[in-house]
Design a protein around this motif. Structure first.
Motif, short mmCIF file in Angstrom:
data_model
loop_
_atom_site.label_atom_id
_atom_site.label_comp_id
_atom_site.label_asym_id
_atom_site.label_seq_id
_atom_site.Cartn_x
_atom_site.Cartn_y
_atom_site.Cartn_z
N LYS A 1 54.68 34.36 21.16
CA LYS A 1 54.90 35.62 21.86
C LYS A 1 53.58 36.23 22.32
CE LYS A 1 59.27 36.87 19.65
NZ LYS A 1 59.98 37.88 18.82
N PHE A 2 52.53 36.09 21.49
CA PHE A 2 51.22 36.62 21.88
C PHE A 2 50.70 35.87 23.10
CE2 PHE A 2 46.60 36.23 21.73
CZ PHE A 2 46.24 37.56 21.82
N LYS A 3 50.88 34.53 23.12
CA LYS A 3 50.41 33.74 24.25
C LYS A 3 51.15 34.15 25.52
CE LYS A 3 49.75 28.97 25.79
NZ LYS A 3 50.30 29.23 27.12
N GLU A 4 52.47 34.33 25.42
CA GLU A 4 53.25 34.73 26.59
C GLU A 4 52.79 36.10 27.09
OE1 GLU A 4 57.24 34.62 25.28
OE2 GLU A 4 57.38 32.43 25.23
N TYR A 5 52.52 37.02 26.15
CA TYR A 5 52.04 38.34 26.54
C TYR A 5 50.68 38.23 27.20
CZ TYR A 5 49.90 42.95 25.98
OH TYR A 5 49.24 44.13 26.21
N SER A 6 49.80 37.40 26.61
CA SER A 6 48.45 37.25 27.15
C SER A 6 48.48 36.63 28.53
CB SER A 6 47.62 36.38 26.19
OG SER A 6 46.33 36.16 26.72
N ASP A 7 49.32 35.61 28.74
CA ASP A 7 49.43 34.97 30.05
C ASP A 7 49.97 35.94 31.09
OD1 ASP A 7 48.50 32.67 28.92
OD2 ASP A 7 50.46 31.70 28.75
N ALA A 8 50.98 36.72 30.71
CA ALA A 8 51.56 37.70 31.65
C ALA A 8 50.52 38.76 32.03
CB ALA A 8 52.79 38.35 31.02
N LYS A 9 49.75 39.18 31.04
CA LYS A 9 48.72 40.20 31.31
C LYS A 9 47.65 39.65 32.23
CE LYS A 9 45.71 43.47 28.90
NZ LYS A 9 45.23 43.93 27.57
N TYR B 1 48.01 37.15 34.37
CA TYR B 1 48.63 36.96 35.68
C TYR B 1 48.65 38.27 36.47
CZ TYR B 1 52.44 36.38 39.05
OH TYR B 1 53.20 36.36 40.20
N LYS B 2 49.07 39.34 35.81
CA LYS B 2 49.15 40.64 36.49
C LYS B 2 47.78 41.11 36.93
CE LYS B 2 50.90 45.35 35.78
NZ LYS B 2 51.58 46.27 34.83
N HIS B 3 46.78 40.92 36.06
CA HIS B 3 45.42 41.34 36.41
C HIS B 3 44.90 40.54 37.60
CE1 HIS B 3 41.28 42.68 35.88
NE2 HIS B 3 40.90 41.40 35.89
N VAL C 1 46.63 39.07 40.04
CA VAL C 1 47.32 39.49 41.28
C VAL C 1 46.76 40.83 41.77
CG1 VAL C 1 49.54 40.23 42.23
CG2 VAL C 1 49.41 38.18 40.80
N ASN C 2 46.51 41.74 40.86
CA ASN C 2 45.94 43.05 41.25
C ASN C 2 44.56 42.89 41.87
OD1 ASN C 2 48.20 44.46 40.38
ND2 ASN C 2 47.38 44.84 38.34
N GLU C 3 43.74 42.01 41.30
CA GLU C 3 42.41 41.77 41.86
C GLU C 3 42.51 41.17 43.26
OE1 GLU C 3 39.26 42.29 40.77
OE2 GLU C 3 40.05 43.48 39.11
N LEU C 4 43.42 40.20 43.44
CA LEU C 4 43.61 39.60 44.76
C LEU C 4 44.11 40.63 45.77
CD1 LEU C 4 45.25 36.14 43.92
CD2 LEU C 4 43.03 36.51 45.00
N ALA C 5 45.02 41.50 45.34
CA ALA C 5 45.56 42.52 46.25
C ALA C 5 44.46 43.45 46.73
CB ALA C 5 46.66 43.31 45.54
N ARG C 6 43.59 43.88 45.81
CA ARG C 6 42.48 44.76 46.21
C ARG C 6 41.53 44.04 47.16
NH1 ARG C 6 43.00 46.88 40.84
NH2 ARG C 6 41.66 45.21 40.01
N ASP C 7 41.26 42.76 46.90
CA ASP C 7 40.33 42.00 47.75
C ASP C 7 40.92 41.79 49.14
OD1 ASP C 7 37.87 40.31 47.96
OD2 ASP C 7 39.38 38.77 48.37
N GLU D 1 52.00 36.80 46.08
CA GLU D 1 52.39 37.99 45.32
C GLU D 1 51.51 39.18 45.68
OE1 GLU D 1 54.98 38.48 43.30
OE2 GLU D 1 55.66 36.49 43.91
N ALA D 2 50.22 38.90 45.88
CA ALA D 2 49.30 39.98 46.25
C ALA D 2 49.65 40.54 47.62
CB ALA D 2 47.86 39.47 46.23
N LEU D 3 50.00 39.67 48.58
CA LEU D 3 50.39 40.13 49.91
C LEU D 3 51.65 40.97 49.85
CD1 LEU D 3 49.71 36.83 51.89
CD2 LEU D 3 48.53 39.01 52.23
N LYS D 4 52.61 40.56 49.00
CA LYS D 4 53.81 41.37 48.83
C LYS D 4 53.47 42.72 48.22
CE LYS D 4 56.99 37.45 48.14
NZ LYS D 4 57.90 36.79 47.16
N LYS D 5 52.52 42.72 47.30
CA LYS D 5 52.17 43.96 46.60
C LYS D 5 51.60 45.01 47.54
CE LYS D 5 49.79 45.50 42.40
NZ LYS D 5 51.05 45.87 41.72
#
Length: 307
Positions: free
Chosen positions: A3-11, A13-15, A17-23, A70-74
């Motif tokens: 569960k920790f690995k899944e949480y870490s991977d999701a976190k 992934y989200k970070h 995508v956010n970096e790509l969206a800003r760039d 995902e970043a383009l959609k965001k």
């Protein structure tokens, strides 16, 4: 930990995508998405002056750029830069994906590269199986030893199933391996298991359970049976019986002696405190023979005229 690995991977992934969206919002999309045409919903059209019709796709397989999409959609973008690679259909898309996804921003781990290579070797299309070891390793970004281990493991399995001759001449070894690996029963079965699982299953089959482990298993079964009867036997009596069995087993003819001494005897079922028959201890085959013998003796003892 899972569960920790899944949480870490999701976190992560989200970070990402956010970096790509800003760039992308600041500098625009610098790297195009990579796609291959899909066969679904496409059509063949004849262009003016052309000798033959060409395929016009309406859908595509996305190979590289899932995070960028995902970043383009965001950021609400309605358009994207796209590079269309040669090929058509799922098989071409899979081959291309294994090569393009080697250099993504979040690169594959060594384990992921190995599993990716194993999956590539077990496709219906034998593109990677027929490559030389050096070329396949370079294309899939794994070591040559990894490719050699793939080939050796499948060859050994073919030898065990009598599909490959271990004494075949060198010029026929590769031909036999390719023929065995190209069977649907081979690549189809291997395509649904990971390299790690396949390697572990081979290791377990080549290392049968030791005699010590088997003896421990037998002892566990005996103890669980004797002490698992909900107080049917007194623990002290059980221990004393086991000690006596140990002495009997130490005889030179231990196995035969134990079998003859403790073989179930023919007798009528006894009753427990609740007056239920203990029928599971009766040797019904021997009981049937004994009843038949008694009936035969009774018939022989009758006087003429007896009913």
């Amino acid at each position: 930990m899972q569960k920790f690995k899944e949480y870490s991977d999701a976190k992560r992934y989200k970070h990402h995508v956010n970096e790509l969206a800003r760039d992308i919002k600041t500098s625009g999309q610098q790297t195009p998405l990579t796609v291959v045409a899909a066969e679904e919903d496409g059509s063949y059209q004849l262009a003016p002056g052309a000798d033959q019709a060409h395929f016009v796709p309406t859908r595509y397989w996305l190979l590289d750029g899932h995070h960028r999409l995902e970043a383009l959609k965001k950021i609400g973008s309605e358009a994207a830069q796209v590079e269309v690679l040669p090929g058509k259909g799922f098989a071409d898309a899979m081959d291309a994906a294994r090569l393009t996804n080697q250099q993504v921003v979040q690169s594959l781990s060594p384990l992921e590269r190995t599993e990716n290579a194993w999956s590539a070797f077990n496709l219906e299309r034998d593109t990677f199986r027929r490559m030389s070891v050096k070329m396949a390793a370079a294309k899939l970004r794994v070591s040559e030893n990894t490719i050699k281990r793939f080939r050796d493991a499948v060859r050994q399995e073919g030898i065990q199933s009598a599909k490959i001759d271990p004494n075949a001449p060198r010029d026929k070894v590769e031909h036999q391996l390719q023929a065995y690996w190209s069977r649907k029963s081979t690549w189809g079965r291997l395509s649904i298991i990971t390299w790690h699982a396949f390697k572990r299953s081979r290791r377990e089959s080549n290392n049968p359970t030791s005699s010590g482990a088997l003896k421990h298993l037998v002892k566990m079964e005996i103890i669980q049976k004797l002490f698992g009867e909900d107080g049917r036997h007194d623990p002290g009596v059980i221990v004393a019986a086991l000690i006596e069995l140990g002495r009997d087993a130490e005889r030179q003819d231990g196995a035969a002696y134990l079998e003859s001494k403790y073989k179930p005897k023919v007798y009528q079922p006894g009753t427990t405190d609740d007056d239920e028959a203990e029928r599971d201890q009766v040797d019904h085959h021997q009981l049937g023979l004994e009843v038949a013998r008694m009936l035969a003796q009774e018939v022989e003892s009758r006087e003429p005229g007896d009913f």
